[in-house]
Design an enzyme around this catalytic site. Sequence first.
Site, PDB file in Angstrom:
ATOM      1  N   HIS A  82       0.823  -1.211   0.000  1.00 35.27           N
ATOM      2  CA  HIS A  82       0.000   0.000   0.000  1.00 35.27           C
ATOM      3  C   HIS A  82       0.857   1.261   0.000  1.00 35.27           C
ATOM      4  O   HIS A  82       0.506   2.255  -0.634  1.00 35.27           O
ATOM      5  CB  HIS A  82      -0.931   0.002   1.218  1.00 35.27           C
ATOM      6  N   ASP A  90       7.661   5.598   0.757  1.00 39.14           N
ATOM      7  CA  ASP A  90       8.113   6.739   1.564  1.00 39.14           C
ATOM      8  C   ASP A  90       7.468   6.819   2.937  1.00 39.14           C
ATOM      9  O   ASP A  90       7.572   7.837   3.623  1.00 39.14           O
ATOM     10  CB  ASP A  90       7.845   8.036   0.810  1.00 39.14           C
ATOM     11  N   SER A  92       4.552   7.273   3.738  1.00 38.00           N
ATOM     12  CA  SER A  92       3.422   8.204   3.858  1.00 38.00           C
ATOM     13  C   SER A  92       2.196   7.500   4.442  1.00 38.00           C
ATOM     14  O   SER A  92       1.371   8.121   5.112  1.00 38.00           O
ATOM     15  CB  SER A  92       3.086   8.830   2.505  1.00 38.00           C
ATOM     16  N   ASP A 269       3.239 -19.649   0.334  1.00 44.44           N
ATOM     17  CA  ASP A 269       3.620 -20.704  -0.591  1.00 44.44           C
ATOM     18  C   ASP A 269       2.768 -20.651  -1.849  1.00 44.44           C
ATOM     19  O   ASP A 269       1.952 -19.742  -2.032  1.00 44.44           O
ATOM     20  CB  ASP A 269       3.511 -22.075   0.082  1.00 44.44           C
TER      21      ASP A 269
END
Length: 344
Positions: A82, A90, A92, A269
């Site tokens: 995400h 970064d 955020s 897996d």
Amino acid sequence: MTGLRSSSSLVAAAPVLSSAALLFFCCFTTGAADAGNGGGGLRLGYYSESCPRAEDIVKEQVAQLYHKHGNTAVSWLRALFHDCMVRSCDASLLLEPTATSVSEKASPRSFGMRNFKYIDVIKAAVERECPGTVSCSDVLALAARDGAAILGGPRVVGMRTGRRDSRESHDDEVERDIPNHNDSVSAVLSRFAALGVDAEGAVALLGAHSVGRVHCFNLVARLYPTVDAGVDQAYGAYLRQRCPTADAREDTRDVAYARNDRATPMVLDNMYYKNLLARRGLLLVDQRLADDPRTASFVARMAADNAYFHDRFAAALLTMSEYNPLGDDEGEIRRDCRFVNPAA
């Protein structure tokens, strides 16, 4: 995939660990980190002098937290996905709301995400060793890397560090940039391509859906009023038991869910791909991978070869983790991952 190291250098066999806890949604190339902003200074051993034990501390904390709260390892994989999908890797995503901004965590696309507090635990351990030195974005990337291994997935090597933390949330971009559970394969491949991840890598990264669970809110459209014809009949009956009504709501904490993989729910897996071939894909976007000519061959090969899946997953995770790093003048090293540093 072009520019990859050999599988032997990317992946070593990982022990299979088990836990009753569950959660989830949801290529080492020189070009990935060099695209935009001069590569953001990413390199191997970035903290070798400034904080020599940084990566060891993260690994130790990941192991401790996993053995206390098994679902944390899945949470970090999803959180990295995400975070990187929106603008840059970064951190955020980790920012709390302020008087002038909304947290990315508030988006419907972030529904069900949790365990952010344990990222704070890892960061605090690193801060005790090296104050103001290691970024939250590096902590998150390293935690996802180590989380994959502790879930029985690949031991990813060659992860470069030196990421900088964003000073702002990108909440207005989340809905646009995070793929949805019922998106087309074209939409998913296009979004991954923007991160430098090709179709093979996208199929591998979606294999993270081998672990965790999906809330009924994201499933009922395939079950009611009738079960999707593309779903295995017995599996459809099982899902209706897990999700007994069509009015599942997104905004409740007491949500019903189904496991992504009933056989090995906390092992990263290739059971995910085996399930797709058996018409037991939990999310619509997952099942579509097995039917689309651009991705079907990768699904079949990963279903047949767990080592191949691990190799491709490790490579794609590295590529994604190096997406659009911030330059030194664009970001900072947050002391608290939840808030930007106070003005000097």
